[in-house]
Design a protein around this motif. Structure first.
Motif, PDB file in Angstrom:
ATOM      1  N   HIS A  99      -3.252   3.542  -1.843  1.00 34.87           N
ATOM      2  CA  HIS A  99      -3.667   2.784  -2.721  1.00 34.87           C
ATOM      3  C   HIS A  99      -2.769   1.466  -2.824  1.00 34.87           C
ATOM      4  O   HIS A  99      -1.644   1.498  -2.382  1.00 34.87           O
ATOM      5  N   PHE A 100      -3.479   0.274  -3.559  1.00 35.35           N
ATOM      6  CA  PHE A 100      -2.632  -0.901  -3.684  1.00 35.35           C
ATOM      7  C   PHE A 100      -1.378  -0.795  -4.718  1.00 35.35           C
ATOM      8  O   PHE A 100      -2.021  -0.034  -5.689  1.00 35.35           O
ATOM      9  N   LYS A 122      -6.275   5.278   3.488  1.00 38.03           N
ATOM     10  CA  LYS A 122      -6.137   3.651   3.258  1.00 38.03           C
ATOM     11  C   LYS A 122      -7.080   3.161   2.237  1.00 38.03           C
ATOM     12  O   LYS A 122      -8.361   3.759   2.125  1.00 38.03           O
ATOM     13  N   PRO A 123      -6.800   2.238   1.599  1.00 36.51           N
ATOM     14  CA  PRO A 123      -7.846   1.622   0.364  1.00 36.51           C
ATOM     15  C   PRO A 123      -8.768   0.856   1.081  1.00 36.51           C
ATOM     16  O   PRO A 123      -8.892   0.471   2.243  1.00 36.51           O
ATOM     17  N   ARG A 159      -9.928   5.447  -3.945  1.00 38.62           N
ATOM     18  CA  ARG A 159      -9.675   4.370  -2.909  1.00 38.62           C
ATOM     19  C   ARG A 159     -10.353   2.879  -2.774  1.00 38.62           C
ATOM     20  O   ARG A 159     -10.057   1.906  -2.310  1.00 38.62           O
ATOM     21  N   ASP A 167      -3.340  -2.291   7.229  1.00 32.99           N
ATOM     22  CA  ASP A 167      -2.815  -1.384   6.027  1.00 32.99           C
ATOM     23  C   ASP A 167      -4.206  -1.107   4.956  1.00 32.99           C
ATOM     24  O   ASP A 167      -3.915  -0.242   4.366  1.00 32.99           O
ATOM     25  N   TYR A 168      -5.234  -1.851   5.184  1.00 35.52           N
ATOM     26  CA  TYR A 168      -6.484  -1.382   4.321  1.00 35.52           C
ATOM     27  C   TYR A 168      -7.556  -1.711   5.130  1.00 35.52           C
ATOM     28  O   TYR A 168      -7.833  -2.729   5.823  1.00 35.52           O
ATOM     29  N   CYS A 188     -12.251   6.359   4.689  1.00 37.03           N
ATOM     30  CA  CYS A 188     -10.817   5.916   4.107  1.00 37.03           C
ATOM     31  C   CYS A 188     -10.188   7.053   3.779  1.00 37.03           C
ATOM     32  O   CYS A 188      -8.884   7.206   3.713  1.00 37.03           O
ATOM     33  N   SER A 234      -5.083  -6.924   7.359  1.00 33.23           N
ATOM     34  CA  SER A 234      -6.499  -6.445   7.479  1.00 33.23           C
ATOM     35  C   SER A 234      -7.247  -7.213   8.422  1.00 33.23           C
ATOM     36  O   SER A 234      -6.801  -8.044   9.275  1.00 33.23           O
ATOM     37  N   VAL A 284       0.853  -1.361   0.032  1.00 33.15           N
ATOM     38  CA  VAL A 284       0.035  -0.163  -0.263  1.00 33.15           C
ATOM     39  C   VAL A 284       0.742   1.253  -0.024  1.00 33.15           C
ATOM     40  O   VAL A 284       1.996   1.344   0.718  1.00 33.15           O
TER      41      VAL A 284
END
Length: 429
Positions: free
Chosen positions: A32-33, A321-322, A366, A275-276, A316, A249, A28
């Motif tokens: 974004h991934f 974060k995505p 996102r 992370d997301y 988000c 996650s 990330v």
């Protein structure tokens, strides 16, 4: 001087190899991934039974597994959300079996081999797995398993006492330190493994995208929310301490899984070790649609879905974060379960969800991906209530077989999936 130059070249080569290996992991960056140096937006599915199918014991069918993976790969589905393993005793109606963790720290090696095999074959196809380690629901053990072995006695099951009584009992998990420690031991064991087929440590395997704390972890009571938040933070920190390569996650449904408290969801997602963000969406389960009006009620389902997603996307944006909608399902028309029955309502709902993801992705947003529930593939259900020996579908043992599964014969649904894959591939370039 030449020796010095050789050392410099070797060092640069080693750094290049390390950088290449690192780029294989999904990461990330700025909300974004990223995968292989490019934005990663994806269409995925849920294959909760993947490790069982990859085994050579009860329930194993490696031939079918390879066939399923090849079918998904051809369609462009490259992200699979998978249960690491079920917990507890066998022979329990509405629970997945065979189980992986028979008792705390006692494992069924055939399922471990199945998980190893699954990851090897996914890696060969460039697919990635989101692996969830726990479950708040009864169908794979999870909370109830850990509470029983923490000394709280036999835990109720919803098929015996109903869901309200079950959820009241599961609320004890949030502040049960003994249950948490048993779960943490399980986390250490799984993350510490080495794949017997590839010789690669799990923590070094790019076929894994993310470790997920659980499937739909909940507090199950408003007064349990503070303890629930602490547990999520502890679990995320433990996973991060064991594995610096993979994403972490939660597996949350969103505010729905936080007693409808958006603030709680924001805080657990904002944790530095997470992370997301995840959300799940179930229009029928959440009473947004009626079983006998699934097509007619589709506009309401779509309207509520948009509102739910937008509220979570706003959060988000604040925490940068995505977001992934990693579970969503819609029953077959007329609330039918049999193969070949129509899926007009489901196709419409999938098309709408996919459009939200793709529209957002095309704008660099996102909302990064979605995993529909769930992949039934080539399965031929034998009974409405799953029985030992029946093929696995996208519907776990507590649900009617065929309720939310997407089978290889669901041509109209798969056409919608393929159309979405094409849109998402353009965004990745």
């Amino acid at each position: 001087m030449m020796k010095k130059n050789i050392k410099v070249v070797v060092m640069l080569l080693l750094l290049a190899v390390a950088a290449t290996a690192q780029s294989q992991f999904v990461t990330v960056s700025d909300g974004h991934f990223v995968r292989d140096g490019r934005p990663y937006y994806y269409v995925g599915t849920n294959l909760w039974y993947g490790a069982i199918l990859g085994s050579e014991g009860q329930g194993g069918d490696r031939r079918r597994l390879l066939r399923e993976l090849d079918a998904m790969k051809r369609m462009g589905i490259d992200n699979l959300r998978i249960l690491v393993g079920s917990d507890g005793e066998r022979g329990v109606k509405t629970k997945v079996e065979p189980t992986l963790q028979v008792r705390p720290g006692v494992y069924n090696d055939t399922i471990l081999a199945g998980l190893d095999y699954l990851l090897m074959e996914m890696g060969r196809r460039g697919m990635v797995a989101v692996l969830y380690l726990n479950n708040s629901w009864e169908w794979s053990g999870g909370y109830g398993f850990y509470l029983e072995h923490a000394g709280l006695g036999r835990q109720p099951r919803p098929d015996d006492v109903g869901y309200p009584a079950f959820m009241q009992a599961m609320a004890k998990y949030a502040d049960c330190e003994k249950a948490h420690q048993l779960f943490y031991d399980h986390v250490r064991f799984i993350l510490g493994r080495t794949n017997r087929y590839t010789g690669r440590r799990y923590v070094d395997d790019p076929a894994i995208m993310s470790w997920q704390i659980g499937n739909e972890p909940r507090a199950f009571a408003t007064d349990a929310l503070p303890a629930f938040e602490r547990w999520i933070g502890e679990a995320a920190a433990l996973i991060r301490s064991l594995d610096a390569n993979h994403l972490v996650s939660i597996g949350s449904e969103g505010s729905w899984g936080c007693e409808n408290d958006y603030g709680v969801w924001e805080r657990i997602c904002a944790d530095r070790n997470v992370d997301y963000c995840n959300v799940h969406l179930w229009p029928y389960n959440w009473s947004w649609v009626r079983p006998d009006h699934l097509v007619e009620d589709l506009p309401k389902a779509c309207e509520n879905t948009r509102d739910y997603i937008e509220r979570h996307l706003d959060i988000c944006s604040r925490i940068n974060k995505p977001l992934v909608m990693e579970e969503f399902g819609y029953p077959r028309d007329g609330f039918q379960f049999a193969l070949g029955t129509s899926t007009e309502g489901r196709d419409g709902y999938y098309r709408y969800v996919f459009s939200l993801v793709a529209d957002n992705a095309e704008q660099g947003g996102r909302f990064a991906g979605c995993n529909f529930w769930g992949w039934g593939g080539y399965a031929q259900p034998r009974h409405e209530q799953w029985q030992v020996g029946d093929p696995y579908t996208g519907d776990p043992a507590q649900e009617a077989q065929g309720l939310n599964s997407v089978f290889i014969g669901d041509k109209s649904t798969l056409k919608v999936v393929r159309q979405q894959v094409k849109r998402m591939k353009k965004v990745r370039k």
